[in-house]
Design an enzyme around this catalytic site. Structure first.
Site, PDB file in Angstrom:
ATOM      1  N   GLU A 152       1.020  -1.069   0.062  1.00 39.47           N
ATOM      2  CA  GLU A 152       0.093  -0.029  -0.087  1.00 39.47           C
ATOM      3  C   GLU A 152       0.901   1.205  -0.169  1.00 39.47           C
ATOM      4  OE1 GLU A 152      -2.798  -3.171   0.901  1.00 39.47           O
ATOM      5  OE2 GLU A 152      -0.683  -2.400   1.757  1.00 39.47           O
TER       6      GLU A 152
ATOM      7  N   HIS B 226      -9.509  -5.895  11.092  1.00 40.35           N
ATOM      8  CA  HIS B 226     -10.000  -5.842   9.662  1.00 40.35           C
ATOM      9  C   HIS B 226     -11.295  -4.881   9.908  1.00 40.35           C
ATOM     10  CE1 HIS B 226      -7.057  -8.741   9.060  1.00 40.35           C
ATOM     11  NE2 HIS B 226      -7.139  -8.699   7.951  1.00 40.35           N
TER      12      HIS B 226
END
Length: 374
Positions: free
Chosen positions: A104, A173
């Site tokens: 990322e 998450h």
């Protein structure tokens, strides 16, 4: 001479058959006329899932502007981790739909640099929890450059992907990043609920010259909503910074975003049977926030309940309550504003604990009745 009884029965049977055929043909003619009348009537709104609405928006903006491109993990050959980019790689090729390594920090930096160079990238995070790996690029590079360059260097980029709690993915998450990113000047933060929101807001985000954080919800991807012909046109957009009243009411204002707008509407439907009319506001945009629409509703209903999936401390609901207290609507409140939020803990893995860690319809109903002193 009369025919034998057996022959008379046969004649009557033939006559009955002929009458049935006449009636059947008449019914068939009526049915045909009805079908023709139906096809002449206005077409019903189509059912479109949130996933397909996002896909439409991406496809139309890629076709409209050759500077637009999509990059992220598995967005191309695999058609996207959640199939939002399905079919786009085959249509636009490797230069417009780009698979990236699992880094990322790297591909977000590339996307921000591309935006500074005049392109209009759409940077997909497989989940916004992974955007923490690229927080420096999102905040220090994308959000602040337009201001620090005195308006000379725009950064037209969209960061998009699923946000908030999904199902059974535990603590690392499950964060809602609406409050995180809305805290930062220089970013626009969008949080759609239904298919119309998803398509119209994504198109507006891609066309915006500011960096936009576009927070989708994994649990909403497969949910179908009615979309009018207008909403399905290539010219359809939803303005960033404008909330929508999803249901009119007179007793209490419910303000929410993303998946929990649906929960608020369900709670309002239950309470309507008890004579309580809730006004439900779909924020659509977290930053800039449409405080005027919330104030106008509170001045009408005199009560406020905010609903979100994120944590309570420094959350979206906390900001709404502060804005109402500081503005003219405060004098119209007949009771303290109430917040319904996720529980102030990391998300548990067990389903029963998970269900008790995020707002349920019963929690919203309980808070409304508490606010109304019922």
């Amino acid at each position: 001479m009369l025919a034998p009884p057996s022959h008379r029965r046969k004649d009557r049977f033939k006559m009955a058959l002929s009458m049935k055929s006449v009636l059947r043909s008449g019914r068939n003619a009526v049915s045909i006329l009805r079908r023709r009348a139906f096809h002449r009537s206005a077409p019903a709104a189509a059912q479109v899932t949130v996933r397909d609405a996002l896909n439409q928006a991406l496809d139309e903006e890629l076709e409209r502007d050759e500077r637009v491109f999509l990059l992220g993990e598995e967005v191309a050959q695999y058609d996207g981790a959640y199939k939002v980019s399905r079919g786009l790689w085959k249509k636009y090729g490797d230069k417009r739909i780009i698979d990236t390594p699992i880094s990322e920090m790297g591909f977000t930096g590339i996307a921000v640099g591309a935006a500074m160079a005049g392109l209009r990238p759409i940077c997909e995070f497989m989940t916004f929890n992974f955007s923490m790996q690229a927080i420096d690029q999102v905040i220090n590079s994308a959000a602040k450059t337009y201001y620090m360059s005195a308006g000379l260097q725009a950064v037209p980029i969209v960061f998009r992907g699923p946000n908030g709690a999904s199902a059974g993915v535990a603590a690392q998450h499950s964060q809602c990043f609406a409050a995180w990113y809305a805290h930062c000047p220089g970013l626009k933060v969008v949080s759609p609920w239904n298919s119309e929101d998803a398509k119209g807001l994504l198109k507006s985000a891609i066309r915006d010259d500011n960096p936009v954080v576009f927070l989708e919800n994994e649990l909403m991807y497969g949910v179908p909503f009615e979309m009018s012909d207008e909403a399905q046109s290539k010219d359809f957009t939803v303005p960033i910074g404008k909330a929508k009243v999803e249901r009119q009411g007179t007793h209490v204002t419910l303000v929410s975003h993303s998946r929990y707008v649906g929960h608020c509407l369900d709670a309002a439907a239950v309470l309507a049977k008890e004579g309580i009319e809730c006004e439900v506001i779909n924020l659509r945009t977290i930053r800039p926030m449409d405080v005027e629409s919330i104030e106008a509703s509170v001045m009408k209903t005199n009560h406020l309940v905010t609903v979100e999936g994120g944590w309570p401390q420094f959350g979206v609901g906390a900001e709404i309550c502060a804005r109402i207290m500081e503005g003219p609507a405060f004098n119209y409140l007949d009771a303290p504003a109430t917040r319904v939020t996720g529980v102030d803990i990391p998300m548990p893995y067990a389903k029963i604990l998970e269900d008790n860690s995020v707002p349920q319809i019963k929690d919203i109903i309980f808070s409304i009745k508490k606010t109304l002193n019922m």
